[in-house]
Design a protein around this motif. Structure first.
Motif, PDB file in Angstrom:
ATOM      1  N   GLY A  69       0.805  -1.225   0.000  1.00 39.83           N
ATOM      2  CA  GLY A  69       0.000   0.000   0.000  1.00 39.83           C
ATOM      3  C   GLY A  69       0.828   1.261   0.000  1.00 39.83           C
ATOM      4  O   GLY A  69       0.511   2.233   0.699  1.00 39.83           O
ATOM      5  N   THR A  70       1.884   1.280  -0.803  1.00 40.49           N
ATOM      6  CA  THR A  70       2.807   2.432  -0.762  1.00 40.49           C
ATOM      7  C   THR A  70       2.153   3.733  -1.241  1.00 40.49           C
ATOM      8  O   THR A  70       2.597   4.813  -0.870  1.00 40.49           O
ATOM      9  N   ARG A  71       1.093   3.600  -2.053  1.00 40.77           N
ATOM     10  CA  ARG A  71       0.463   4.833  -2.554  1.00 40.77           C
ATOM     11  C   ARG A  71      -0.259   5.600  -1.445  1.00 40.77           C
ATOM     12  O   ARG A  71      -0.578   6.760  -1.604  1.00 40.77           O
ATOM     13  N   LEU A  72      -0.524   4.932  -0.347  1.00 39.18           N
ATOM     14  CA  LEU A  72      -1.236   5.619   0.744  1.00 39.18           C
ATOM     15  C   LEU A  72      -0.358   5.807   1.983  1.00 39.18           C
ATOM     16  O   LEU A  72      -0.857   6.022   3.083  1.00 39.18           O
ATOM     17  N   VAL A 127      -1.104   0.894   9.585  1.00 33.83           N
ATOM     18  CA  VAL A 127      -2.504   0.474   9.419  1.00 33.83           C
ATOM     19  C   VAL A 127      -2.669  -0.155   8.035  1.00 33.83           C
ATOM     20  O   VAL A 127      -2.336   0.483   7.037  1.00 33.83           O
ATOM     21  N   PRO A 128      -3.167  -1.387   7.958  1.00 39.72           N
ATOM     22  CA  PRO A 128      -3.380  -1.981   6.632  1.00 39.72           C
ATOM     23  C   PRO A 128      -4.330  -1.118   5.807  1.00 39.72           C
ATOM     24  O   PRO A 128      -5.326  -0.627   6.344  1.00 39.72           O
ATOM     25  N   LYS A 129      -4.013  -0.914   4.532  1.00 40.35           N
ATOM     26  CA  LYS A 129      -4.881  -0.027   3.727  1.00 40.35           C
ATOM     27  C   LYS A 129      -6.305  -0.586   3.634  1.00 40.35           C
ATOM     28  O   LYS A 129      -7.255   0.164   3.486  1.00 40.35           O
ATOM     29  N   GLU A 130      -6.424  -1.914   3.768  1.00 43.43           N
ATOM     30  CA  GLU A 130      -7.736  -2.548   3.686  1.00 43.43           C
ATOM     31  C   GLU A 130      -8.652  -2.130   4.830  1.00 43.43           C
ATOM     32  O   GLU A 130      -9.861  -2.289   4.765  1.00 43.43           O
ATOM     33  N   LEU A 185      -6.728   9.959  -4.749  1.00 41.52           N
ATOM     34  CA  LEU A 185      -7.901  10.646  -5.273  1.00 41.52           C
ATOM     35  C   LEU A 185      -9.126   9.719  -5.250  1.00 41.52           C
ATOM     36  O   LEU A 185     -10.230  10.133  -4.878  1.00 41.52           O
ATOM     37  N   GLY A 186      -8.903   8.463  -5.631  1.00 40.14           N
ATOM     38  CA  GLY A 186      -9.997   7.490  -5.620  1.00 40.14           C
ATOM     39  C   GLY A 186     -10.558   7.309  -4.218  1.00 40.14           C
ATOM     40  O   GLY A 186     -11.773   7.179  -4.021  1.00 40.14           O
TER      41      GLY A 186
END
Ligand code: UTP
Length: 289
Positions: A14-17, A24-27, A258-259
Protein backbone atom coordinates in the motif's frame (compact mmCIF):
# COMPACT_ATOMS: atom_id res chain seq x y z
CA UNK A 1 -20.81 -25.87 -10.78
CA UNK A 2 -21.52 -23.51 -7.89
CA UNK A 3 -18.62 -21.34 -6.78
CA UNK A 4 -18.25 -20.99 -3.01
CA UNK A 5 -14.75 -19.63 -2.46
CA UNK A 6 -13.30 -16.15 -2.81
CA UNK A 7 -9.64 -15.23 -2.58
CA UNK A 8 -9.04 -11.75 -1.18
CA UNK A 9 -5.35 -10.79 -1.37
CA UNK A 10 -4.43 -8.28 1.33
CA UNK A 11 -0.65 -8.67 1.49
CA UNK A 12 0.31 -5.61 -0.59
CA UNK A 13 2.38 -2.82 0.95
CA UNK A 14 0.00 0.00 0.00
CA UNK A 15 2.81 2.43 -0.76
CA UNK A 16 0.46 4.83 -2.55
CA UNK A 17 -1.24 5.62 0.74
CA UNK A 18 1.87 6.05 2.90
CA UNK A 19 2.35 7.24 5.61
CA UNK A 20 -1.18 6.11 6.65
CA UNK A 21 -0.33 2.53 5.66
CA UNK A 22 2.93 2.39 7.62
CA UNK A 23 1.15 0.66 10.50
CA UNK A 24 -2.50 0.47 9.42
CA UNK A 25 -3.38 -1.98 6.63
CA UNK A 26 -4.88 -0.03 3.73
CA UNK A 27 -7.74 -2.55 3.69
CA UNK A 28 -8.86 -1.21 7.08
CA UNK A 29 -8.88 2.47 6.12
CA UNK A 30 -12.51 3.51 6.46
CA UNK A 31 -14.74 4.81 3.72
CA UNK A 32 -16.84 6.91 6.11
CA UNK A 33 -16.95 4.42 9.02
CA UNK A 34 -16.70 1.06 7.27
CA UNK A 35 -13.28 -0.39 6.33
CA UNK A 36 -12.82 -0.96 2.59
CA UNK A 37 -12.39 -4.71 3.13
CA UNK A 38 -15.81 -4.98 4.76
CA UNK A 39 -17.54 -3.59 1.66
CA UNK A 40 -15.70 -6.16 -0.43
CA UNK A 41 -16.54 -9.10 1.86
CA UNK A 42 -20.15 -7.90 1.86
CA UNK A 43 -20.15 -7.93 -1.96
CA UNK A 44 -18.84 -11.51 -1.96
CA UNK A 45 -21.46 -12.61 0.56
CA UNK A 46 -24.26 -10.82 -1.34
CA UNK A 47 -23.07 -12.63 -4.48
CA UNK A 48 -23.56 -16.03 -2.79
CA UNK A 49 -19.93 -16.82 -1.89
CA UNK A 50 -19.53 -18.50 1.49
CA UNK A 51 -15.83 -19.03 2.12
CA UNK A 52 -13.30 -16.19 2.11
CA UNK A 53 -9.60 -16.89 1.83
CA UNK A 54 -7.47 -13.91 2.88
CA UNK A 55 -3.90 -13.91 1.58
CA UNK A 56 -2.23 -11.89 4.31
CA UNK A 57 1.24 -10.62 5.10
CA UNK A 58 3.19 -9.11 7.96
CA UNK A 59 1.32 -6.45 9.91
CA UNK A 60 -2.06 -7.46 8.51
CA UNK A 61 -3.44 -9.54 11.40
CA UNK A 62 -5.87 -6.80 12.37
CA UNK A 63 -7.80 -7.48 9.14
CA UNK A 64 -8.78 -10.91 10.45
CA UNK A 65 -9.49 -9.39 13.88
CA UNK A 66 -12.00 -7.06 12.25
CA UNK A 67 -14.14 -10.08 11.31
CA UNK A 68 -13.66 -11.81 14.67
CA UNK A 69 -15.80 -11.54 17.81
CA UNK A 70 -14.93 -8.71 20.22
CA UNK A 71 -16.40 -9.85 23.59
CA UNK A 72 -14.71 -7.22 25.80
CA UNK A 73 -15.75 -4.32 23.56
CA UNK A 74 -19.28 -5.71 23.25
CA UNK A 75 -19.50 -6.00 27.03
CA UNK A 76 -18.51 -2.37 27.58
CA UNK A 77 -20.94 -1.15 24.92
CA UNK A 78 -23.72 -3.28 26.44
CA UNK A 79 -23.06 -1.80 29.89
CA UNK A 80 -23.35 1.65 28.33
CA UNK A 81 -26.64 0.69 26.70
CA UNK A 82 -25.27 1.04 23.14
CA UNK A 83 -27.21 -1.94 21.83
CA UNK A 84 -27.24 -0.85 18.19
CA UNK A 85 -23.45 -0.76 18.06
CA UNK A 86 -23.24 -4.19 19.71
CA UNK A 87 -25.57 -5.56 17.04
CA UNK A 88 -23.46 -3.97 14.29
CA UNK A 89 -20.30 -5.60 15.64
CA UNK A 90 -22.00 -8.99 15.96
CA UNK A 91 -23.25 -8.81 12.39
CA UNK A 92 -19.67 -8.29 11.17
CA UNK A 93 -18.31 -11.28 13.10
CA UNK A 94 -21.11 -13.49 11.76
CA UNK A 95 -20.76 -12.35 8.15
CA UNK A 96 -18.80 -15.25 6.80
CA UNK A 97 -16.27 -18.05 7.30
CA UNK A 98 -12.71 -16.75 6.91
CA UNK A 99 -9.49 -18.72 6.50
CA UNK A 100 -6.14 -17.21 5.79
CA UNK A 101 -2.84 -18.07 4.24
CA UNK A 102 0.36 -16.11 4.48
CA UNK A 103 2.30 -14.58 1.60
CA UNK A 104 5.73 -14.31 3.19
CA UNK A 105 7.04 -11.67 0.79
CA UNK A 106 4.97 -9.30 -1.35
CA UNK A 107 5.97 -10.91 -4.64
CA UNK A 108 3.00 -9.64 -6.59
CA UNK A 109 -0.71 -10.24 -6.99
CA UNK A 110 -0.15 -13.36 -9.13
CA UNK A 111 2.06 -14.82 -6.42
CA UNK A 112 -0.56 -13.94 -3.76
CA UNK A 113 -3.24 -15.86 -5.69
CA UNK A 114 -0.84 -18.79 -6.08
CA UNK A 115 -0.47 -18.87 -2.27
CA UNK A 116 -4.18 -19.83 -2.04
CA UNK A 117 -3.77 -22.88 -4.30
CA UNK A 118 -3.99 -25.58 -1.59
CA UNK A 119 -7.03 -23.94 -0.02
CA UNK A 120 -8.82 -23.72 -3.38
CA UNK A 121 -8.00 -27.15 -4.82
CA UNK A 122 -9.36 -28.03 -8.23
CA UNK A 123 -12.38 -25.78 -8.44
CA UNK A 124 -13.16 -22.40 -9.99
CA UNK A 125 -13.08 -19.47 -7.56
CA UNK A 126 -13.53 -15.72 -7.31
CA UNK A 127 -10.83 -13.12 -6.62
CA UNK A 128 -11.76 -9.72 -5.17
CA UNK A 129 -9.32 -6.86 -4.61
CA UNK A 130 -10.19 -4.54 -1.79
CA UNK A 131 -8.60 -1.61 -3.66
CA UNK A 132 -11.63 -1.69 -5.91
CA UNK A 133 -15.00 -0.72 -4.51
CA UNK A 134 -17.94 -1.15 -6.85
CA UNK A 135 -21.25 0.41 -6.05
CA UNK A 136 -23.82 -1.53 -8.05
CA UNK A 137 -27.46 -2.59 -7.67
CA UNK A 138 -26.43 -6.17 -8.56
CA UNK A 139 -23.09 -6.93 -6.85
CA UNK A 140 -20.28 -6.98 -9.43
CA UNK A 141 -19.16 -10.51 -8.54
CA UNK A 142 -22.75 -11.73 -8.95
CA UNK A 143 -22.78 -10.20 -12.45
CA UNK A 144 -19.57 -12.13 -13.29
CA UNK A 145 -20.93 -15.34 -11.76
CA UNK A 146 -23.97 -15.09 -14.04
CA UNK A 147 -21.62 -15.16 -17.06
CA UNK A 148 -19.59 -17.99 -15.51
CA UNK A 149 -22.75 -20.02 -14.91
CA UNK A 150 -23.64 -19.68 -18.61
CA UNK A 151 -20.14 -20.27 -20.06
CA UNK A 152 -18.28 -22.38 -17.46
CA UNK A 153 -15.01 -20.50 -18.00
CA UNK A 154 -13.07 -17.63 -16.39
CA UNK A 155 -14.65 -14.16 -16.39
CA UNK A 156 -12.91 -10.81 -15.74
CA UNK A 157 -14.59 -7.56 -14.73
CA UNK A 158 -14.20 -4.77 -17.27
CA UNK A 159 -14.69 -1.05 -17.17
CA UNK A 160 -14.34 1.40 -20.04
CA UNK A 161 -11.84 4.12 -19.06
CA UNK A 162 -10.82 7.42 -20.70
CA UNK A 163 -7.83 6.85 -23.03
CA UNK A 164 -5.23 8.75 -20.90
CA UNK A 165 -6.09 6.49 -17.94
CA UNK A 166 -5.25 3.18 -19.67
CA UNK A 167 -1.71 3.38 -18.29
CA UNK A 168 -3.09 2.64 -14.81
CA UNK A 169 -4.78 -0.64 -15.74
CA UNK A 170 -4.50 -4.04 -17.42
CA UNK A 171 -6.17 -3.54 -20.82
CA UNK A 172 -7.75 -6.27 -22.94
CA UNK A 173 -7.87 -6.97 -26.61
CA UNK A 174 -10.97 -8.99 -27.37
CA UNK A 175 -13.99 -9.84 -29.50
CA UNK A 176 -17.39 -8.64 -28.41
CA UNK A 177 -19.70 -11.70 -28.18
CA UNK A 178 -22.94 -10.18 -26.94
CA UNK A 179 -24.10 -7.21 -24.92
CA UNK A 180 -21.24 -6.45 -22.48
CA UNK A 181 -19.59 -9.89 -22.94
CA UNK A 182 -16.14 -10.20 -24.57
CA UNK A 183 -13.82 -13.05 -25.33
CA UNK A 184 -10.30 -12.09 -24.28
CA UNK A 185 -7.58 -12.54 -26.91
CA UNK A 186 -4.71 -10.73 -25.24
CA UNK A 187 -3.95 -8.43 -22.35
CA UNK A 188 -1.43 -5.66 -21.82
CA UNK A 189 -0.45 -4.42 -18.36
CA UNK A 190 -0.43 -0.61 -17.99
CA UNK A 191 0.15 0.33 -21.69
CA UNK A 192 0.88 3.83 -22.94
CA UNK A 193 -2.34 5.23 -24.49
CA UNK A 194 -0.95 5.00 -28.05
CA UNK A 195 -0.12 1.28 -27.56
CA UNK A 196 -3.38 0.23 -25.87
CA UNK A 197 -5.45 -2.33 -27.80
CA UNK A 198 -8.69 -0.90 -26.34
CA UNK A 199 -10.04 1.26 -23.53
CA UNK A 200 -11.43 -1.76 -21.70
CA UNK A 201 -9.70 -1.98 -18.35
CA UNK A 202 -9.63 -4.94 -15.99
CA UNK A 203 -10.96 -4.08 -12.54
CA UNK A 204 -10.25 -6.17 -9.42
CA UNK A 205 -12.96 -8.82 -9.70
CA UNK A 206 -12.28 -12.16 -11.36
CA UNK A 207 -13.79 -15.62 -11.66
CA UNK A 208 -10.91 -17.98 -12.42
CA UNK A 209 -10.60 -21.53 -13.65
CA UNK A 210 -8.20 -23.55 -11.42
CA UNK A 211 -5.84 -23.97 -14.38
CA UNK A 212 -4.71 -20.41 -13.52
CA UNK A 213 -2.42 -21.95 -10.90
CA UNK A 214 -0.30 -23.87 -13.39
CA UNK A 215 -0.24 -20.74 -15.58
CA UNK A 216 1.00 -18.60 -12.67
CA UNK A 217 3.73 -21.12 -11.92
CA UNK A 218 5.07 -20.57 -15.42
CA UNK A 219 5.00 -16.76 -15.29
CA UNK A 220 8.51 -15.33 -15.04
CA UNK A 221 8.88 -12.65 -12.33
CA UNK A 222 8.83 -9.13 -13.71
CA UNK A 223 9.80 -5.79 -12.22
CA UNK A 224 10.79 -6.08 -8.52
CA UNK A 225 10.53 -9.89 -8.71
CA UNK A 226 6.73 -9.60 -8.83
CA UNK A 227 4.51 -12.19 -10.48
CA UNK A 228 1.61 -10.43 -12.18
CA UNK A 229 -1.88 -11.95 -12.21
CA UNK A 230 -2.41 -10.36 -15.63
CA UNK A 231 0.47 -12.42 -17.08
CA UNK A 232 -1.06 -15.60 -15.63
CA UNK A 233 -4.45 -14.79 -17.13
CA UNK A 234 -2.82 -14.04 -20.50
CA UNK A 235 -1.34 -17.56 -20.41
CA UNK A 236 -4.74 -18.98 -19.35
CA UNK A 237 -6.34 -17.25 -22.35
CA UNK A 238 -3.88 -19.10 -24.62
CA UNK A 239 -4.97 -22.45 -23.14
CA UNK A 240 -8.74 -22.02 -22.77
CA UNK A 241 -11.48 -19.45 -23.20
CA UNK A 242 -11.43 -16.39 -20.95
CA UNK A 243 -14.41 -14.06 -20.97
CA UNK A 244 -14.74 -10.51 -19.74
CA UNK A 245 -17.84 -8.63 -18.71
CA UNK A 246 -18.42 -4.88 -18.74
CA UNK A 247 -20.25 -4.70 -15.42
CA UNK A 248 -22.81 -2.08 -14.50
CA UNK A 249 -21.93 -0.05 -11.45
CA UNK A 250 -19.65 2.73 -10.30
CA UNK A 251 -16.01 1.85 -9.63
CA UNK A 252 -13.70 3.54 -7.11
CA UNK A 253 -9.98 2.81 -6.81
CA UNK A 254 -9.52 3.30 -3.07
CA UNK A 255 -5.86 2.21 -3.20
CA UNK A 256 -5.18 5.61 -4.76
CA UNK A 257 -5.44 8.96 -2.92
CA UNK A 258 -7.90 10.65 -5.27
CA UNK A 259 -10.00 7.49 -5.62
CA UNK A 260 -10.09 7.17 -1.84
CA UNK A 261 -11.37 10.73 -1.39
CA UNK A 262 -13.93 10.29 -4.20
CA UNK A 263 -15.28 7.10 -2.62
CA UNK A 264 -15.46 8.75 0.80
CA UNK A 265 -17.57 11.61 -0.58
CA UNK A 266 -19.76 9.37 -2.76
CA UNK A 267 -20.49 6.88 0.04
CA UNK A 268 -21.10 9.69 2.56
CA UNK A 269 -23.59 11.32 0.15
CA UNK A 270 -25.55 8.05 0.13
CA UNK A 271 -25.90 8.13 3.91
CA UNK A 272 -29.12 9.62 5.25
CA UNK A 273 -27.33 10.74 8.46
CA UNK A 274 -24.67 12.73 6.55
CA UNK A 275 -26.07 13.67 3.17
CA UNK A 276 -27.72 17.04 3.81
CA UNK A 277 -24.95 18.48 5.96
CA UNK A 278 -22.25 17.22 3.60
CA UNK A 279 -24.00 18.73 0.56
CA UNK A 280 -24.12 22.10 2.31
CA UNK A 281 -20.47 21.82 3.28
CA UNK A 282 -19.41 20.84 -0.26
CA UNK A 283 -21.30 23.78 -1.76
CA UNK A 284 -19.57 26.19 0.65
CA UNK A 285 -16.16 24.59 0.16
CA UNK A 286 -16.56 24.83 -3.65
CA UNK A 287 -17.52 28.49 -3.54
CA UNK A 288 -14.66 29.33 -1.19
CA UNK A 289 -12.05 27.11 -2.87
P1 UTP B 1 -1.36 -3.18 -5.66
O1 UTP B 1 -0.86 -3.30 -7.03
O2 UTP B 1 -2.32 -2.09 -5.36
O3 UTP B 1 -0.10 -3.09 -4.69
O4 UTP B 1 -2.00 -4.58 -5.27
P2 UTP B 1 -0.04 -2.65 -3.18
O5 UTP B 1 1.30 -3.02 -2.69
O6 UTP B 1 -1.19 -3.22 -2.40
O7 UTP B 1 -0.24 -1.07 -3.19
P3 UTP B 1 0.71 0.11 -3.75
O8 UTP B 1 0.59 0.06 -5.24
O9 UTP B 1 2.09 -0.11 -3.22
O10 UTP B 1 0.07 1.34 -3.16
C1 UTP B 1 -3.27 -4.99 -5.73
C2 UTP B 1 -3.83 -6.00 -4.75
O11 UTP B 1 -2.97 -7.12 -4.64
C3 UTP B 1 -2.57 -7.35 -3.31
C4 UTP B 1 -2.79 -6.02 -2.60
O12 UTP B 1 -3.02 -6.22 -1.22
C5 UTP B 1 -3.98 -5.45 -3.34
O13 UTP B 1 -5.20 -5.97 -2.83
N1 UTP B 1 -1.17 -7.79 -3.30
C6 UTP B 1 -0.26 -7.15 -4.07
C7 UTP B 1 -0.81 -8.86 -2.53
O14 UTP B 1 -1.63 -9.47 -1.81
N2 UTP B 1 0.50 -9.28 -2.56
C8 UTP B 1 1.43 -8.66 -3.32
O15 UTP B 1 2.59 -9.10 -3.30
C9 UTP B 1 1.05 -7.56 -4.07
Amino acid sequence: MRIKKAVIPVAGLGTRLLPATKTVPKELLPIVDIPAIQYVVQEAVDSGLTEMIFVTGRGKDSIEDHFDEAPELEQVLEQRGQKELVEQLRTISKMVEIVSVRQKQPLGLGHAVLCARDLIGDEPFAVLLSDDLIDAPVPCVRQLLNVFEAEGESVLALRRVPKPEVRRYGIIQGQVLSDRVYQVEAMVEKPEPQDAPSELAIVGRYILHPEIFSCLEKVPPGRGGEIQLTDGIAELARRRKVYAYEFSGVHYDVGDKLGFVRATIAYALKRADLRDQLKKYLATAMSEG
